[in-house]
Design an enzyme around this catalytic site. Structure first.
Site, PDB file in Angstrom:
ATOM      1  N   GLY A  90       0.819  -1.201   0.000  1.00 26.65           N
ATOM      2  CA  GLY A  90       0.000   0.000   0.000  1.00 26.65           C
ATOM      3  C   GLY A  90       0.861   1.262   0.000  1.00 26.65           C
ATOM      4  O   GLY A  90       1.173   1.782  -1.043  1.00 26.65           O
ATOM      5  N   SER A 186       5.178  -5.467  -3.376  1.00 24.66           N
ATOM      6  CA  SER A 186       4.914  -4.049  -3.500  1.00 24.66           C
ATOM      7  C   SER A 186       5.528  -3.268  -2.340  1.00 24.66           C
ATOM      8  O   SER A 186       6.730  -3.356  -2.104  1.00 24.66           O
ATOM      9  CB  SER A 186       3.404  -3.818  -3.618  1.00 24.66           C
ATOM     10  N   TYR A 187       4.715  -2.520  -1.571  1.00 22.49           N
ATOM     11  CA  TYR A 187       5.272  -1.767  -0.446  1.00 22.49           C
ATOM     12  C   TYR A 187       5.778  -2.694   0.666  1.00 22.49           C
ATOM     13  O   TYR A 187       6.453  -2.244   1.583  1.00 22.49           O
ATOM     14  CB  TYR A 187       4.244  -0.774   0.115  1.00 22.49           C
ATOM     15  N   ASP A 398       4.660  -6.063 -15.152  1.00 23.64           N
ATOM     16  CA  ASP A 398       4.242  -5.046 -14.189  1.00 23.64           C
ATOM     17  C   ASP A 398       4.876  -3.707 -14.533  1.00 23.64           C
ATOM     18  O   ASP A 398       6.100  -3.607 -14.643  1.00 23.64           O
ATOM     19  CB  ASP A 398       4.661  -5.479 -12.779  1.00 23.64           C
ATOM     20  N   HIS A 451       1.929  -7.407 -11.530  1.00 21.67           N
ATOM     21  CA  HIS A 451       2.382  -7.002 -10.195  1.00 21.67           C
ATOM     22  C   HIS A 451       2.129  -8.076  -9.155  1.00 21.67           C
ATOM     23  O   HIS A 451       2.969  -8.343  -8.298  1.00 21.67           O
ATOM     24  CB  HIS A 451       1.647  -5.714  -9.819  1.00 21.67           C
TER      25      HIS A 451
END
Length: 479
Positions: A90, A186-187, A398, A451
């Site tokens: 996020g 991701s984060y 991605d 992703h």
């Protein structure tokens, strides 16, 4: 980036004390707590032979902060399998909503919004599998102290996640001796290394009750370094015919990715760049976008800009905060309807504070982020030096944290190469991607994945995690 939900700031006290979690007289009390969390009748669930548990673990008793988790025992011999924690990013997105329900968990909500499909490529075929919604304010996780929401950042997220683990292991002491791994995307390129660092630092002086048998991390399409992540995104978009020569050259001329300080000319150039991703899916360039008329879909695709997160240049733009859609671009719609059903929440022992807002993939409450290092490379170097297994993987379709960004980032680490660029194969004798082995780090690409690698290439993703856990190289020849 990928994954999350809303936070409950209801002022309702849920009596799950930290002291009871950390009881040193463990057996009977731990068994009772496990039984209370057992998920017995989950609506729409197909029959399964493994046990699963869900509920809350308090991470700060005085503030009333509690994180929601969902745990699945391995499909066979759970007493002998490692334990894997999966985190989405996020920041402010749900590992339950994305990782569990749409990527690698056992159950996927279906279009009828009533039933669950058993995922044939579920990762609990390889390990005991743990998901947690972190930080508070994400999904069903909550705080009874309103000011907590405006004080979130990388540091408190890592600290609460560590406290969660210590207390969770004391609730499930039979897994204390198991090899423990952390993975995410991701984060989670921030979350995973920071939590790993906290574990190894605290293990140096932890009692035998709080010691975590930590072995390694695996992060995918991961935000790791502001400068190379941003440069890699722009290079990838040009190289994949997403942006024009003019837009590309303007960005190169007017933006300096080594500094977070914005300027007007760079802003205009980046706006032209992000405009393209309003019409195609940044997270998977060649997948369709959702054309559902549901309000859920529209809300999911754009969320409020969170101030303060890395990278400082890109995170100021709305387009950077778009959320992924998945291979079925409307899949997240089904998930949101399912987790907002009262009978589902009751079965999961969730929403005990009666939240005043719906469960969502990414939190609408979190709009400030207090701290986010511009680079995680020093932390990754520390983990490598400490003998922690480190694998990095990248879906090569991605555009969000593309393979170009990850390659630039890993080159910046300056590690010695042990084995150069090598293809790896699936059991269908097809090239699954490529690997390069560095001293202390394995990098793996997954061909054709977006992703969320397990969503787009589930067979290859399961093969990947099995080899990571076994510390075995992926096959370099067809088999």
């Amino acid at each position: 980036m990928a994954s999350g939900s809303a936070v409950s700031v209801c002022f309702v006290l849920v009596l799950i004390s930290v002291s009871s979690e950390g009881s040193r007289h463990g057996g009977e009390r731990s068994h009772l707590r496990q039984e209370a969390d057992r998920v017995a009748e989950l609506p729409g669930q197909p029959p399964v032979e493994f046990e699963h548990y869900a509920g809350y673990v308090t991470v700060n008793e005085s503030h009333g902060r509690a994180l929601f988790y969902w745990f699945f025992e391995a499909t066979s011999k759970p007493e002998k399998r490692p334990l894997l924690l999966w985190l989405n990013g996020g920041p402010g997105c749900s590992s339950v909503g994305y990782g569990l329900a749409e990527e690698l968990g056992p159950f996927f909500p279906q279009k009828d919004e009533q039933t669950l499909k058993l995922n044939p490529h579920r990762w609990n075929k390889a390990a005991n599998l743990l998901f947690v919604e972190s930080p508070v304010g994400v999904g069903f996780s909550y705080t009874n102290t309103r000011s907590d929401i405006n004080q979130l950042g990388d540091k408190i997220t890592a600290e609460d996640s560590y406290t969660f683990l210590v207390n969770w292991f004391n609730r499930f002491p039979q897994f204390k001796s198991h090899d423990f791994y952390i993975a995410g995307e991701s984060y989670a390129g921030h979350y995973v290394p920071q939590l790993a660092e906290l574990i190894i630092d605290n293990n140096m002086h932890a009692s035998k009750w709080d010691y975590i048998n930590f072995k390694g991390i695996m992060i995918g399409n991961a935000l790791m370094d502001d400068e190379t992540d941003q440069k890699g995104m722009v290079d990838y978009a040009w190289d994949h015919a997403v942006i024009s020569d003019e837009v590309y050259n303007n960005i190169k001329l007017k933006c300096n990715f080594s500094t977070p300080k914005p300027n007007g000319d760079c802003d205009k150039a980046l706006n032209d760049y992000f405009d393209v991703y309003k019409i195609i899916d940044m997270y998977s360039l060649y997948s369709p976008t959702c054309v559902s008329n549901s309000s859920t879909s529209n809300n999911r695709r754009q969320r409020p800009v969170i101030q303060g997160i890395a990278p400082q240049l890109f995170s100021r733009f709305d387009g950077w905060h778009r959320t992924p859609a998945g291979y079925d671009p409307c899949l997240s719609d089904y998930t949101e309807v399912y987790f907002n059903r009262p009978d589902v929440q009751k079965a999961l022992h969730a929403n005990v504070t009666n939240m005043s807002y719906p469960w969502t993939h990414c939190s609408d409450l979190i709009q400030l982020w207090g701290d986010a290092p511009s680079s995680m490379l020093p932390t990754i170097k520390k983990l490598i030096a400490g003998g922690i297994r480190v694998w990095v993987f990248s879906g090569d379709n991605d555009g969000r944290i593309p393979v170009t960004a990850t390659r630039l980032t890993l080159n910046k680490l300056g590690l010695k190469t042990k084995q150069e660029w090598t293809p790896w194969y699936t059991n269908h004798k097809q090239v699954g991607g490529w690997t390069i082995e560095y001293e202390g780090l394995m990098f793996v690409t997954i061909r054709g994945a977006g992703h969320q690698v397990p969503t787009y290439k589930p067979t290859q993703a399961l093969q990947l995690v099995r080899h990571f856990l076994a510390n075995k190289k992926l096959p370099s020849k067809p088999f």
